[in-house]
Each structure stands twice: as C-alpha cells, then as structure tokens.
Design an enzyme around this catalytic site. Structure first.
Site, PDB file in Angstrom:
ATOM      1  N   HIS A  98      41.281  25.274-135.611  1.00  0.00           N
ATOM      2  CA  HIS A  98      41.153  26.212-134.497  1.00  0.00           C
ATOM      3  C   HIS A  98      41.215  25.469-133.168  1.00  0.00           C
ATOM      4  O   HIS A  98      40.762  24.323-133.070  1.00  0.00           O
ATOM      5  CB  HIS A  98      39.824  26.969-134.586  1.00  0.00           C
ATOM      6  CG  HIS A  98      39.584  27.626-135.899  1.00  0.00           C
ATOM      7  ND1 HIS A  98      40.411  28.587-136.408  1.00  0.00           N
ATOM      8  CD2 HIS A  98      38.589  27.454-136.811  1.00  0.00           C
ATOM      9  CE1 HIS A  98      39.940  28.993-137.587  1.00  0.00           C
ATOM     10  NE2 HIS A  98      38.845  28.311-137.847  1.00  0.00           N
ATOM     11  N   GLU A 116      32.700  26.737-134.939  1.00  0.00           N
ATOM     12  CA  GLU A 116      31.956  27.524-135.916  1.00  0.00           C
ATOM     13  C   GLU A 116      31.001  26.641-136.697  1.00  0.00           C
ATOM     14  O   GLU A 116      31.016  25.409-136.574  1.00  0.00           O
ATOM     15  CB  GLU A 116      32.924  28.226-136.873  1.00  0.00           C
ATOM     16  CG  GLU A 116      33.777  27.271-137.698  1.00  0.00           C
ATOM     17  CD  GLU A 116      34.891  27.987-138.442  1.00  0.00           C
ATOM     18  OE1 GLU A 116      34.878  27.979-139.693  1.00  0.00           O
ATOM     19  OE2 GLU A 116      35.793  28.543-137.766  1.00  0.00           O
ATOM     20  N   HIS A 173      39.847  22.057-141.800  1.00  0.00           N
ATOM     21  CA  HIS A 173      38.826  22.542-142.733  1.00  0.00           C
ATOM     22  C   HIS A 173      39.390  23.626-143.634  1.00  0.00           C
ATOM     23  O   HIS A 173      40.412  24.244-143.334  1.00  0.00           O
ATOM     24  CB  HIS A 173      37.614  23.089-141.970  1.00  0.00           C
ATOM     25  CG  HIS A 173      37.930  24.280-141.120  1.00  0.00           C
ATOM     26  ND1 HIS A 173      38.452  24.166-139.843  1.00  0.00           N
ATOM     27  CD2 HIS A 173      37.818  25.616-141.339  1.00  0.00           C
ATOM     28  CE1 HIS A 173      38.635  25.357-139.323  1.00  0.00           C
ATOM     29  NE2 HIS A 173      38.263  26.267-140.218  1.00  0.00           N
ATOM     30  N   ARG A 193      47.232  27.846-139.531  1.00  0.00           N
ATOM     31  CA  ARG A 193      47.325  27.355-140.910  1.00  0.00           C
ATOM     32  C   ARG A 193      48.126  26.065-140.951  1.00  0.00           C
ATOM     33  O   ARG A 193      49.228  25.981-140.420  1.00  0.00           O
ATOM     34  CB  ARG A 193      48.002  28.389-141.818  1.00  0.00           C
ATOM     35  CG  ARG A 193      47.195  29.641-142.069  1.00  0.00           C
ATOM     36  CD  ARG A 193      47.774  30.418-143.254  1.00  0.00           C
ATOM     37  NE  ARG A 193      47.243  31.777-143.272  1.00  0.00           N
ATOM     38  CZ  ARG A 193      47.890  32.850-142.821  1.00  0.00           C
ATOM     39  NH1 ARG A 193      49.121  32.715-142.340  1.00  0.00           N
ATOM     40  NH2 ARG A 193      47.342  34.039-142.859  1.00  0.00           N
TER      41      ARG A 193
END
Length: 318
Positions: A98, A116, A173, A193
């Site tokens: 991200h 996150e 991740h 992705r």
C-alpha cells in the site's frame, strides 16, 4: 447532546479467497460462502457502516462524520480516519503493498495511504503470513519481481492466535490461508497487487497486477517495525497496548468484572472479540456481545464497563 455509544452494522465484502468463518465465529449473516471481509467500523465510501441506535439510527458513519463532527471532538479531515475490519482468509490473499499518504494523494487522488495492523483472532495450525522481503536494494527487488523469484524474495512467518503485526505503508505483505484477523487501518482502499499465484477471477481472467506502482512504493530493504506490547490494569480491566504510532493507537482490553470512569480520549472504537458485557453512561446500560462494534463519541465524558469480555480498542492519533 449525543450521550450514548454508537453501534454499527458490519458491511460485508465477498472475495475470491473468502470463506464462512465470519458466520461461524461471530454469527454474522454473511452474503455467501466467499465472504472475506466484514468492514466493522468504517466511514469509507466503499463500505460505510449504518448506525443501529440513537438519534442517528439509519444514518451512516460517513454521514455522522460529515454532519456531526462534535461526536469526534471536532477532528479535522475530509473523512473518518480509521477503518476496522475482520478478515477470513480461506485461501491465500494476493501479495500486496500500500502507498503512503503523499503517494495516495498525488497519484490516486485519495485522502489517505494505508498503514495497518493485524491482530490474529484465530488460525489453523501452521498458518503463515508474508511479511516483508529479502531484497537488499531496489534493483535487486525489481529483478526478482521481474523473474518471478517469489520463493527467494518473499519472507514468511508462521502465526498463532494472539499475534500482532504492525504493517506500515510500503510493506510487502499477504495473509495466508486459514487465518482470521482483526485489522485496524487508515481509511483507505488502495491496494497494489504484486503477485496473485496466477489465479483467475470469476470472469476467467487473471486478476490485475500493479507492478510499476508496487515497485515505486515498496520500502527497500525491508525493516521490521519496532513495537513493544505493554500492559497495565485499571480496576478489573487489563489494558495491553499493541501499538501507538502517528495514525492510531490499538489496545487489547480484557474485562473481568467492572471498570469505572473511563474516558473516550477523545473518542474510542471498540470491537468485541469475545464475551459479553455492558457500557454504562450516566447510569444507563448498553449491552454488548461478541461481534459487536461501537464508538464511544467525544460527547460522552466518562463511561463504565461491566462484564467478562475481550475487546480490540483503538483511537485516531491524527
């Protein structure tokens, strides 16, 4: 004055890798056997939660943020800053990364990037996540991606219930199969992705990859973030700090009895991961159970908790 907790209705997302654990564990009414995510505390445009009680019943959290900023201590920002979700990975998620705030704004025109963190609720024995990579510099990272050297590039970690991972923007991740996590993140739905195991979607085509953007935003070399889990007691409430960083603070609270005089600081997000109890505001009781998600707004000055329950608790640090 809005003087009660705000209870929220989860919004569900069907995913290629989803399953049925959200129903089995939390008794949610899920839309299909491929339900991968419950967005539990969200004001994001792609899945805002509906308020279940009080003066704003039937409104969304997004509408509450836009029209009643006093509930959030007048915090600035175009949208509610955090998103809490529960994920059920029956199959491996794609390997992804991200962007940070700057890249998200300049390239995607969105308010937030995506940092996150994950609390592992449950998992099958031997389940693994991908967390980070082994490339020492950008050139090596690009070459390993181009050559599909995934086994050498990607770093895997076996997980167990109760594990916690802080995942800053730029971190490669993926959540592996057989894991259920509670994720606290910035309010962002931007995902690049990197690798998707050559899977095909419902249309029969391979899902889109975002290699150029992934290479631009990935942190190289990978460095594990330093976090220190600390705990302390307040009456019958054990508080464990999982992470405190610039976007959010996240705790696990374990309640065995009663705790009085808690403050929202300035507003607080509660997700009940086990047990039952009640929030008490000025003598009035608001019951909660496993699977409930609520916000104690800034307009509640103090509140009490009573019961036997475990919760993941977060606040915005914006």
């Amino acid at each position: 004055m809005y003087n009660e907790p705000i209870y929220l209705e989860p919004a569900f997302k069907e995913r290629l890798w989803g399953g049925t654990k959200l129903e089995e564990i939390f008794h949610y009414k899920i839309p299909s056997d491929y339900t991968g995510e419950a967005w539990c505390i969200s004001g994001h445009k792609n899945g805002p939660n509906t308020i279940k009680n009080g003066p704003l019943e039937g409104k969304t959290l997004r509408e509450a943020w836009d029209g009643h900023r006093e509930l959030f201590a007048g915090e600035e920002g175009e949208e509610f800053p955090l998103l809490v979700k529960i994920l059920d990975s029956k199959k491996d998620l794609s390997v992804q990364v991200h962007p940070d705030d700057t890249y998200a704004r300049e390239v995607e025109g969105e308010n937030y990037g995506k940092t996150e963190c994950w609390y592992v609720l449950d998992c099958e024995e031997g389940s693994e996540i991908i967390f980070g990579h082994h490339a020492s510099n950008k050139q090596e990272f690009e070459a390993m991606v181009a050559n599909g050297e995934w086994g050498d590039l990607l770093r895997t970690i076996e997980v167990k219930p109760g594990d916690f991972f802080y995942v800053p923007s730029g971190t490669i991740h993926a959540i592996g199969a057989g894991i259920q996590i509670l994720e606290t993140q910035q309010s962002s739905d931007i995902t690049y992705r990197v690798y998707d195991y050559d899977r095909v979607g419902q249309d029969g085509n391979k899902r889109e990859l975002h290699l150029d953007k992934s290479i631009e935003v990935t942190t190289v070399p990978h460095v594990d973030p330093e976090i220190e889990r600390t705990q302390f007691y307040q009456e019958d409430l054990r508080k464990e700090r999982l992470v405190e960083e610039k976007y959010f603070s996240v705790y696990r609270w374990d309640l065995e009895g009663e705790c009085k005089g808690l403050t929202p600081e300035p507003y607080v997000l509660l997700s009940v991961i086990d047990g039952t109890g009640e929030v008490i505001v000025e003598g009035r009781s608001y019951p909660f159970k496993k699977g409930d998600h609520l916000i104690i707004p800034a307009t509640v000055k103090t509140f009490d908790l009573k019961g036997n329950a475990s919760l993941i608790v977060s606040n915005s640090n914006k």
